[in-house]
Enzyme design. Structure first.
Site, PDB file in Angstrom:
ATOM      1  CG  ASP A  46      43.215  35.468  41.938  1.00 39.21           C
ATOM      2  OD1 ASP A  46      42.006  34.691  42.361  1.00 39.21           O
ATOM      3  OD2 ASP A  46      44.057  35.311  41.823  1.00 39.21           O
ATOM      4  CG  ASP A  71      41.503  35.271  39.158  1.00 36.27           C
ATOM      5  OD1 ASP A  71      42.790  35.009  39.260  1.00 36.27           O
ATOM      6  OD2 ASP A  71      41.184  34.547  39.730  1.00 36.27           O
ATOM      7  CG  ASP A  89      45.471  37.423  38.885  1.00 39.72           C
ATOM      8  OD1 ASP A  89      46.987  38.348  39.043  1.00 39.72           O
ATOM      9  OD2 ASP A  89      45.236  36.409  39.192  1.00 39.72           O
TER      10      ASP A  89
END
Ligand code: ATP
Ligand code: MN
Ligand code: MN
Length: 349
Positions: free
Chosen positions: A205, A207, A295
């Site tokens: 992902d 962040d 995120d």
């Protein structure tokens, strides 16, 4: 690959937050094997050996040399008998029988498959396994299985989400986040965290930490940013968690407080045209976009340093840092703890 050899001069700290661990891993053959065993025990919910294998893996990742014989392990911390036996097997035969057996274990394989879906943890995976389910199509056609919204999204975007995110994609997402946050508040503070801040080439992902100099304003920041992303057509999924900081009654400056900042787990739509060099896609696909996990965490500015350190990770680097104190920079936090400063790219423990 490095030419460094094990030397008596190398002393390795037993604490991950005091070891300099770059993304270069000289002992992948061992750490890949030990990570399989750690995960096997995690699935079995047997904490002791799981933690032991993870600690050993982390120590091996920090070594500036390739382990070539058992003697190289002499002065290293956190390596138990079981770990050494596995490593001895690999040194002698190039592989470990126990690891190969684990890899072909039906329960291990099934839980590994099920937990690879966004929103499916070991508990759910184990429940499905005990119901006799073995494949995604088993799960999706089984009557009476209820998938929550997160798991539905996980299956829907499975291919995209399980494909690694490249640095170029992370940069493109950085611009999207930057633009969305600045549309809400032009003086916002935005920082890349997570694996990409530690210098990783790929991630599962991307962040980011986002906040504003105006104390209290960060409370509404994420909901506003999420609305903005939705308005612009980027938002495919959003799981927002408001700050629980007050409820937790924690000392203002602490690592425990880290879990209580406002945060959101998103899936965003990333257009091909926004990524320099194109999308990281394995098969040629004509959609021209991919789904990516992002995120966001939004601490009040006076806890910026903690949030940055905490959300930069790695999880193992964070593990031993549990103190209460005031700090404005990451360097302050290390100093307060009496620790030598470790740069972000050395925190890949
Ligand atoms: P990858 O490249 O696979 O994404 P990563 O190190 O960035 O690796 P993440 O799972 O994205 O891994 O987590 C980044 C950091 O954010 C971790 O070190 C962890 O401490 C922190 N973190 C992640 N999830 C949470 C959470 N729910 N609450 C608090 N901190 C979290
Ligand atoms: Mn990450
Ligand atoms: Mn993350």
């Amino acid at each position: 690959p490095t030419t460094a050899v094990a030397s008596a001069a190398v002393t390795v700290s037993q604490y991950a937050c005091q070891r300099q661990t770059t993304t270069e891993n000289n002992n992948k053959i061992f750490t890949d094997a030990l990570e399989v065993l750690a995960e096997y025990y995690e699935f079995k919910e047997i904490e002791g050996p799981c933690l032991a294998f993870r600690r050993a893996t982390s120590v091996l990742k920090s070594l500036p040399f390739v382990v070539q014989c058992l003697r190289d392990l002499r002065d290293l911390p956190c390596l138990g008998e079981h770990t050494k036996a596995i490593m001895e097997e690999i040194l002698e035969y190039g592989r470990s029988f126990e690891v190969e057996q684990t890899l072909s274990d039906e329960r291990y394989q099934t839980l590994k498959l099920f937990t690879s879906v966004f929103g499916v943890g070991p508990k759910t995976a184990d429940k499905w396994y005990r119901q006799g389910l073995r494949s995604f199509s088993d799960v999706l056609t089984e009557p009476g299985i209820h998938l929550n919204r997160m798991q539905q999204t996980g299956f829907l975007h499975y291919g995209d989400i399980s494909r690694a995110v490249s640095k170029a994609e992370a940069r493109a997402l950085g611009s999207i986040i930057d633009e969305a946050v600045r549309a809400i508040t032009p003086d916002a503070i935005i920082a890349l965290t997570g694996g990409f801040r530690r210098g990783k080439e790929f991630g599962h992902d991307v962040d980011f930490l986002v906040t504003t100099p105006e104390l209290g304003r960060e409370r509404s920041l994420l909901p506003d940013v999420i609305d903005e992303l939705k308005k612009k057509g980027f938002l495919l999924y959003c799981d927002y968690h408001a700050s629980t900081f007050d409820m937790a009654r924690l000392p203002s400056f602490s690592f425990e407080a880290m879990d209580h900042f406002a945060k959101c787990f998103l899936i965003l739509r990333l257009e091909e045209g926004k990524v320099e060099g194109g999308l990281n896609s394995s098969e040629k696909d004509s959609r021209g976009w991919r789904a990516v996990r992002v995120d966001l965490v939004s601490p009040p500015l006076d806890r910026y340093a903690y949030a940055l350190l905490g959300w930069t990770g790695s999880r193992r680097t964070n593990e031993q840092n549990k103190e209460f104190l005031a700090a404005t920079t990451e360097k302050d936090i290390f100093a307060h703890l009496g620790l030598e400063y470790i740069e972000p790219w050395q925190r890949n423990a």
